[in-house]
Design a protein around this motif. Structure first.
Motif, short mmCIF file in Angstrom:
data_model
loop_
_atom_site.label_atom_id
_atom_site.label_comp_id
_atom_site.label_asym_id
_atom_site.label_seq_id
_atom_site.Cartn_x
_atom_site.Cartn_y
_atom_site.Cartn_z
N SER A 130 -30.69 66.02 87.41
CA SER A 130 -31.31 64.81 87.96
C SER A 130 -32.29 64.24 86.95
CB SER A 130 -32.05 65.15 89.26
OG SER A 130 -33.23 65.90 88.99
N PRO A 131 -32.48 62.92 86.93
CA PRO A 131 -33.46 62.33 86.02
C PRO A 131 -34.86 62.93 86.20
CG PRO A 131 -32.05 60.63 86.92
CD PRO A 131 -31.72 61.89 87.66
N ARG A 132 -35.22 63.24 87.45
CA ARG A 132 -36.55 63.81 87.70
C ARG A 132 -36.70 65.17 87.05
NH1 ARG A 132 -38.89 63.64 93.68
NH2 ARG A 132 -38.67 61.45 93.11
N ALA A 133 -35.67 66.03 87.17
CA ALA A 133 -35.73 67.35 86.54
C ALA A 133 -35.77 67.22 85.02
CB ALA A 133 -34.53 68.18 86.97
N SER A 134 -35.00 66.27 84.48
CA SER A 134 -34.99 66.07 83.03
C SER A 134 -36.35 65.57 82.55
CB SER A 134 -33.90 65.06 82.65
OG SER A 134 -32.61 65.55 82.98
N ALA A 159 -47.96 55.53 88.10
CA ALA A 159 -48.16 56.48 89.19
C ALA A 159 -48.33 55.78 90.52
CB ALA A 159 -49.37 57.36 88.89
N ARG A 160 -48.89 54.60 90.53
CA ARG A 160 -49.07 53.86 91.78
C ARG A 160 -47.74 53.39 92.33
NH1 ARG A 160 -53.80 49.49 91.06
NH2 ARG A 160 -53.36 49.27 93.29
N GLN A 161 -46.80 53.09 91.44
CA GLN A 161 -45.50 52.58 91.87
C GLN A 161 -44.48 53.70 92.11
OE1 GLN A 161 -44.72 49.33 92.51
NE2 GLN A 161 -46.87 48.84 92.18
N HIS A 162 -44.58 54.77 91.33
CA HIS A 162 -43.61 55.86 91.39
C HIS A 162 -44.36 57.19 91.42
CE1 HIS A 162 -40.66 52.77 90.33
NE2 HIS A 162 -41.46 52.43 89.33
N THR A 163 -45.08 57.41 92.49
CA THR A 163 -46.04 58.50 92.56
C THR A 163 -45.42 59.87 92.33
OG1 THR A 163 -47.36 57.19 94.11
CG2 THR A 163 -47.85 59.55 93.97
N GLU A 164 -44.39 60.21 93.09
CA GLU A 164 -43.81 61.55 92.98
C GLU A 164 -43.23 61.81 91.60
OE1 GLU A 164 -41.09 62.54 96.04
OE2 GLU A 164 -42.47 62.08 97.68
N LEU A 165 -42.57 60.81 91.05
CA LEU A 165 -41.95 60.96 89.73
C LEU A 165 -43.02 61.20 88.67
CD1 LEU A 165 -39.18 60.74 88.22
CD2 LEU A 165 -39.81 58.37 87.76
N VAL A 166 -44.06 60.36 88.65
CA VAL A 166 -45.08 60.44 87.60
C VAL A 166 -45.98 61.65 87.80
CG1 VAL A 166 -47.04 59.25 86.53
CG2 VAL A 166 -44.99 57.96 87.17
N CYS A 167 -46.29 61.99 89.05
CA CYS A 167 -47.10 63.17 89.28
C CYS A 167 -46.37 64.44 88.83
CB CYS A 167 -47.49 63.28 90.76
SG CYS A 167 -48.76 62.09 91.26
N GLY A 168 -45.05 64.48 89.04
CA GLY A 168 -44.27 65.60 88.53
C GLY A 168 -44.30 65.66 87.01
N MET A 169 -44.27 64.49 86.38
CA MET A 169 -44.36 64.44 84.92
C MET A 169 -45.72 64.93 84.45
SD MET A 169 -43.77 61.12 82.42
CE MET A 169 -45.22 60.23 83.05
N ASN A 170 -46.78 64.50 85.11
CA ASN A 170 -48.12 64.97 84.77
C ASN A 170 -48.23 66.48 84.91
OD1 ASN A 170 -49.95 62.90 83.94
ND2 ASN A 170 -49.89 62.04 86.00
N LEU A 171 -47.74 67.00 86.01
CA LEU A 171 -47.83 68.44 86.25
C LEU A 171 -47.06 69.21 85.19
CD1 LEU A 171 -48.79 70.77 88.05
CD2 LEU A 171 -46.71 70.46 89.41
N GLY A 172 -45.85 68.74 84.87
CA GLY A 172 -45.07 69.41 83.84
C GLY A 172 -45.76 69.39 82.49
N LEU A 173 -46.34 68.26 82.13
CA LEU A 173 -47.02 68.13 80.84
C LEU A 173 -48.20 69.11 80.76
CD1 LEU A 173 -47.76 64.77 79.05
CD2 LEU A 173 -49.34 66.69 78.90
N ILE A 174 -48.99 69.16 81.83
CA ILE A 174 -50.19 70.01 81.80
C ILE A 174 -49.83 71.49 81.90
CG2 ILE A 174 -52.33 70.53 83.03
CD1 ILE A 174 -52.44 67.49 83.70
#
Length: 234
Positions: free
Chosen positions: A132-136, A188-203
């Protein structure tokens, strides 16, 4: 019909001039110290508090805080710090917090180009692997964080310096490291779950790359904060 401009947003005709004013307002060293102090505080800051914290005369502090507010970098509100109401309670204090407004030089720092690159890479990966794009996206962000962390060290000071380099504006609150800025705020305001997952993965990747075993990142959304909070491991 376009919405009416708010106090934190310049009118379309004045946007360029307002951005220049906001940037030049930070050219004065004392004013920059005050801005950095206010943006690093969880609660709105009063003049007396800022003067005491920075060892500056109250009159000087009041002048520079108002200049920062005039430039749109700080927002102003009024409240009674004593909690008293009614006759004899005194006048409300003038308090300052960082404005939500962004200017052309991006204060606070935003990294939309980086987000775009990660998203583009994630789409290519998803097409190739069938994930999935989110997992990638999360995987790509984790890999980037790992590379950033590998150049840092495991201490709180080193982790916070690495996070600051990514635009997160970290600070210690009790035992946690909180992040007062999201480099991908508008996304993040427009695509919260997607961007928050990206933030979490990065950190998470950053902590792993730095071999920081004493801290763990988790999602903990809160108003005016990045969605990720970094606590101590048990």
């Amino acid at each position: 019909m376009n919405p009416a401009p708010t106090s934190d947003d310049p009118t379309p005709d004045d946007s360029g001039r307002s951005d220049i004013t906001a940037v030049s307002a930070l050219g004065e060293p004392a004013r920059r110290r005050l801005y950095d102090y206010v943006r690093g505080r969880r609660e709105p800051v009063g003049r007396d508090e800022a003067a005491e914290a920075l060892g500056m005369p109250r009159q000087t502090v009041a002048f520079h805080l108002d200049k920062l507010a005039d430039a749109g970098l700080l927002a102003v509100e009024f409240a009674r710090r004593t909690g008293r109401t009614g006759p004899g309670a005194g006048r409300p204090s003038k308090l300052y917090r960082r404005s939500d407004r962004e200017v052309a030089v991006q204060l606070p720092e935003r990294s939309y180009e980086l987000a775009g690159q990660l998203l583009a890479q994630a789409v290519v990966d998803a097409e190739r692997t069938g994930d999935s794009p989110r997992a990638s996206l999360t995987r790509r962000a984790t890999e980037l964080g790992h590379a950033v962390g590998a150049a840092a060290g495991p201490s709180d000071a080193e982790i916070m310096a690495a996070l600051e380099g990514c635009g997160y504006e970290p600070r210690l609150e009790d035992a946690d490291i909180t992040l007062t800025n999201c480099p991908f705020h508008a996304l993040a305001r427009q695509h919260t779950e997607l961007v928050c997952g990206m933030n979490l993965g990065l950190i998470e990747g950053l902590l792993d790359g730095a071999a920081c075993t004493g801290r763990r990142a988790r999602l903990a959304p809160e108003e005016r904060y990045c969605c990720v909070r970094i606590g101590r491991t048990q």
